[in-house]
Design an enzyme around this catalytic site. Structure first.
Site, short mmCIF file in Angstrom:
data_model
loop_
_atom_site.label_atom_id
_atom_site.label_comp_id
_atom_site.label_asym_id
_atom_site.label_seq_id
_atom_site.Cartn_x
_atom_site.Cartn_y
_atom_site.Cartn_z
N SER A 79 0.81 -1.23 0.00
CA SER A 79 0.00 0.00 0.00
C SER A 79 0.84 1.27 0.00
CB SER A 79 -0.90 0.01 1.24
OG SER A 79 -1.72 -1.13 1.24
N HIS A 133 3.11 -4.27 9.19
CA HIS A 133 1.91 -4.62 8.42
C HIS A 133 0.85 -5.22 9.34
CE1 HIS A 133 3.60 -3.72 4.57
NE2 HIS A 133 4.48 -4.70 4.58
N SER A 163 -0.94 -5.46 -6.91
CA SER A 163 0.45 -5.37 -6.47
C SER A 163 0.82 -6.58 -5.59
CB SER A 163 0.65 -4.06 -5.69
OG SER A 163 1.98 -3.90 -5.29
N SER A 256 10.33 10.34 -5.87
CA SER A 256 9.54 10.00 -7.05
C SER A 256 9.76 8.53 -7.40
CB SER A 256 9.97 10.87 -8.24
OG SER A 256 11.29 10.51 -8.61
N MET A 285 10.02 -2.63 -7.01
CA MET A 285 9.47 -1.34 -7.44
C MET A 285 8.90 -1.61 -8.82
SD MET A 285 10.30 0.77 -4.99
CE MET A 285 10.13 2.37 -5.73
N1 LIG Z 1 7.98 6.33 -5.09
C1 LIG Z 1 6.96 5.54 -5.41
N2 LIG Z 1 5.99 5.99 -6.23
C2 LIG Z 1 4.94 5.20 -6.57
N3 LIG Z 1 4.79 3.92 -6.14
C3 LIG Z 1 5.74 3.44 -5.32
C4 LIG Z 1 6.85 4.20 -4.91
N4 LIG Z 1 7.61 3.43 -4.09
C5 LIG Z 1 7.00 2.23 -4.02
N5 LIG Z 1 5.88 2.24 -4.76
C6 LIG Z 1 4.95 1.13 -5.01
O1 LIG Z 1 4.38 0.69 -3.78
C7 LIG Z 1 4.06 -0.71 -3.92
C8 LIG Z 1 4.78 -1.47 -2.84
O2 LIG Z 1 4.14 -1.21 -1.62
P1 LIG Z 1 4.85 -1.46 -0.22
O3 LIG Z 1 6.12 -0.71 -0.17
O4 LIG Z 1 3.84 -1.19 0.83
O5 LIG Z 1 5.20 -3.01 -0.30
S1 LIG Z 1 5.57 -3.95 0.92
O6 LIG Z 1 4.28 -4.50 1.41
O7 LIG Z 1 6.27 -3.21 1.96
O8 LIG Z 1 6.40 -5.03 0.31
C9 LIG Z 1 4.51 -1.13 -5.30
O9 LIG Z 1 3.38 -0.93 -6.13
P2 LIG Z 1 3.17 -1.66 -7.55
O10 LIG Z 1 4.15 -1.02 -8.49
O11 LIG Z 1 1.74 -1.36 -7.94
O12 LIG Z 1 3.40 -3.12 -7.35
C10 LIG Z 1 5.61 -0.11 -5.56
O13 LIG Z 1 5.95 0.03 -6.91
#
Ligand SMILES: Nc1ncnc2c1ncn2[C@@H]1O[C@H](COP(=O)(O)OS(=O)(=O)O)[C@@H](OP(=O)(O)O)[C@H]1O
Length: 324
Positions: A79, A133, A163, A256, A285
Site C-alpha cells: 500500500s 503490516h 500489487s 519520485s 518497485m
Molecule cells: N515512489 C513511489 N511511487 C509510486 N509507487 C511506489 C513508490 N515506491 C513504491 N511504490 C509502489 O508501492 C508498492 C509497494 O508497496 P509497499 O512498499 O507497501 O510493499 S511492501 O508491502 O512493503 O512489500 C509497489 O506498487 P506496484 O508497483 O503497484 O506493485 C511499488 O511500486
C-alpha cells in the site's frame, strides 16, 4: 537451495503452524494457499509468513514498550510502506538527502515483525522509526493506546490486490504463488491472504484515528501519487516539522518513482537475495501507478470488489482514487 526456517513454538501459545489449523481443509482453496506459504503461522488467528519473523518475539508483541517519541508506519501490504518510509526517514532528517541516501532503508525504518527475538534494535535517529503490516488488533498494547504517533497508509483495494498478486509471484517466502489471478482475487476478498483482511485492516486504524486524531495520520497512496509535495508537507507537519517549498520539492524529487526505482537503498535489487525476491518475474518497485487494476480485473471481479468495499468506505468517509 530451499529456504531455511526454524520453528520454535515452545513459548508461543498464541502462535500455531497454520498448516495444522484444525478446520483448514473445510476450505480447499484457502488450504492450498496456506500450504503454499512455507511454514506459515497463525498469530492470534492472523496468517503470517515465517521467513523473517521471530516467533519468540511475536509471542511477546504485547509487552513491547512504546516510547512517546516513536513514530510508527502501518500499512496493509503493498500500500506504499516503502515509499512512506523513505519520506518519513527524510522528514525526520530535516529533509537532508545526504543523511539518508547511503543508508539502507530497513536500517532507518525498522520493520517491527522482522528480526531478533528481542525485537527491533539499533535505531539511527533520536526518534525510533518503525513500520508494521500488523492490523490494529495485533499491535502492541501501548501502541493501541496511542502512546506515540502512527502514520497509516491506505491504497485502493484493487491496485493493492494487483500489487500483492505480483509480489506473491516473485517472493519465495510467500510461496512464489502459482495459482490463478481469479483465485487470488477470491483469497483477497475473503481476507485469507497473509496479513488478513484488507477492509478490517483499514477499519482498525481508522478507529484508532477517530480515537486520537492528533496521534494518527491517515494518508493514501493515491494522495502521495497525485499530490506528493503537499502530502510530504502533511507528514512533516504531523511529526512537528516544517519545510520551505524548496526543501519539499527536493524531497518529492528524491521520492519520485523514477528516483526510488533506481535507488539501491530502497529498491531491494542488490540488498535482497534473488532466491527471496525473484526480480526476473517482476520488480519490487514494479509500476508505481494508480489504475493498474484495469490491466487485470474483469467486469465480474470489479463488481465483487465494488460490492464488498465501496459502501463501507463511503461510510468511513475514506475516499480513494481508482484512476489517475
Ligand atoms: N515512489 C513511489 N511511487 C509510486 N509507487 C511506489 C513508490 N515506491 C513504491 N511504490 C509502489 O508501492 C508498492 C509497494 O508497496 P509497499 O512498499 O507497501 O510493499 S511492501 O508491502 O512493503 O512489500 C509497489 O506498487 P506496484 O508497483 O503497484 O506493485 C511499488 O511500486
Amino acid at each position: 537451495m530451499p529456504l531455511k526456517f526454524s520453528f520454535d513454538m515452545r513459548s508461543a501459545s498464541n502462535i500455531i503452524e497454520a498448516a495444522n489449523e484444525p478446520d483448514l481443509d473445510t476450505d480447499p482453496e484457502r488450504a492450498q494457499y496456506v500450504r503454499s506459504i512455507p511454514d506459515a503461522l497463525l498469530f492470534n488467528g492472523l496468517l503470517m509468513q515465517h521467513y523473517f519473523i521471530s516467533t519468540k518475539f511475536l509471542s511477546k508483541v504485547n509487552d513491547f514498550e512504546i516510547q512517546g517519541t516513536d513514530i510508527w508506519l502501518a500499512t496493509y501490504p503493498k500500500s506504499g510502506m516503502t515509499w512512506t518510509a523513505e519520506i518519513l526517514s527524510l522528514v525526520c532528517n530535516d529533509g537532508n538527502i545526504d543523511n539518508v541516501k547511503d543508508v539502507y532503508l530497513p536500517k532507518r525504518v525498522k520493520h517491527f515483525e522482522m528480526g531478533s527475538p528481542t525485537g527491533p534494535t539499533g535505531f539511527l535517529g533520536p526518534e525510533r522509526l518503525l513500520s508494521t503490516h500488523l492490523p490494529a488488533t495485533h499491535i502492541p498494547i501501548q501502541l493501541k493506546q496511542l502512546k506515540c504517533k502512527i502514520i497509516y497508509v491506505v491504497r485502493n483495494p484493487k491496485d493493492t490486490c494487483v500489487s500483492y498478486y505480483h509480489f506473491h509471484r516473485m517472493t519465495s517466502y510467500l510461496g512464489k504463488y502459482s495459482g490463478t489471478w481469479d483465485q487470488f482475487t477470491k483469497l483477497f476478498l475473503a481476507g485469507h491472504l497473509v496479513y488478513g483482511d484488507w477492509l478490517s485492516h483499514v477499519e482498525g486504524y481508522w478507529r484508532l484515528q477517530r480515537q486520537n486524531p492528533r496521534n494518527v495520520l491517515i494518508i493514501s497512496y493515491e494522495e502521495l501519487k497525485t499530490r506528493l509535495p503537499e502530502t510530504i508537507a502533511r507528514v512533516g507537519h504531523f511529526v512537528g516539522k516544517t519545510f520551505t517549498a524548496d526543501v519539499i520539492e527536493k524531497m518529492a524529487n528524491h521520492c519520485s518513482f523514477a528516483e526510488m526505482s533506481a535507488n539501491q537503498m530502497v529498491n531491494r535489487e542488490v540488498s535482497v537475495d534473488t532466491q527471496v525476491f525473484d526480480m526476473s518475474e517482476t520488480k519490487f518497485m514494479r509500476k508505481g501507478i494508480i489504475g493498474d487494476w484495469k490491466s487485470m480485473f474483469n467486469a465480474k471481479q470489479c463488481k465483487q470488489f465494488d460490492d464488498k468495499y465501496n459502501r463501507r468506505l463511503e461510510e468511513l468517509d475514506i475516499k480513494l482514487d481508482y484512476n489517475l
